[in-house]
Design a protein around this motif. Sequence first.
Motif, mmCIF file in Angstrom:
data_model
loop_
_atom_site.group_PDB
_atom_site.id
_atom_site.type_symbol
_atom_site.label_atom_id
_atom_site.label_comp_id
_atom_site.label_asym_id
_atom_site.label_seq_id
_atom_site.Cartn_x
_atom_site.Cartn_y
_atom_site.Cartn_z
ATOM 1 N N ILE A 35 0.868 -1.183 0.000
ATOM 2 C CA ILE A 35 0.000 0.000 0.000
ATOM 3 C C ILE A 35 0.900 1.227 0.000
ATOM 4 O O ILE A 35 1.834 1.329 0.799
ATOM 5 C CB ILE A 35 -0.921 0.024 1.234
ATOM 6 C CG1 ILE A 35 -1.812 -1.212 1.269
ATOM 7 C CG2 ILE A 35 -1.784 1.278 1.226
ATOM 8 C CD1 ILE A 35 -2.614 -1.344 2.541
ATOM 9 N N THR A 57 -3.608 1.372 9.658
ATOM 10 C CA THR A 57 -2.469 0.946 10.462
ATOM 11 C C THR A 57 -2.905 0.488 11.850
ATOM 12 O O THR A 57 -2.064 0.274 12.717
ATOM 13 C CB THR A 57 -1.425 2.068 10.595
ATOM 14 O OG1 THR A 57 -2.052 3.234 11.115
ATOM 15 C CG2 THR A 57 -0.761 2.362 9.276
ATOM 16 N N ILE A 70 3.159 -0.726 4.399
ATOM 17 C CA ILE A 70 2.378 0.489 4.146
ATOM 18 C C ILE A 70 3.368 1.642 4.087
ATOM 19 O O ILE A 70 3.985 1.987 5.082
ATOM 20 C CB ILE A 70 1.329 0.712 5.244
ATOM 21 C CG1 ILE A 70 0.347 -0.457 5.277
ATOM 22 C CG2 ILE A 70 0.587 2.018 5.008
ATOM 23 C CD1 ILE A 70 -0.644 -0.394 6.400
#
Length: 134
Positions: A35, A57, A70
């Motif tokens: 991501i 998160t 991420i």
Amino acid sequence: MSIPFTGILRGSSGGLSSGIAKQINSLNLKPVKRILLKFDPFTPESVETRSFLYSITSKKARDSNPACPIKTEVLCDRSEPSVHFQLTNGESVIFKSKNLTALEMLKLVNQHITVLAPKEEPAAPIVTKTQKRK
């Protein structure tokens, strides 16, 4: 003599925070390889993208795929915020999040990405020796 009630009556909806919590609980990031969030923190449009970053998160979301990195790219070129999902099947999904709220982005992830997650088959029940004898 009684005092009339002037407060707020709670309905069945818990509001925005309960809607986000509901979407996070149904979030599954297993089909996601990576991501990437891009935003310019100096524009007012990036507030919802940063809120979405906070949501994905969370521990519940991270536990669905701990191997998914991420990444954030903080830009200062007044570009519009976006979220890039790279999927394990080689495809990618891009959200241009300028006019989206965090709740809308979570709903879109659940509609388009969570459905791609492989279905977990229920484990076979454990049969003990005493049950085998019967």
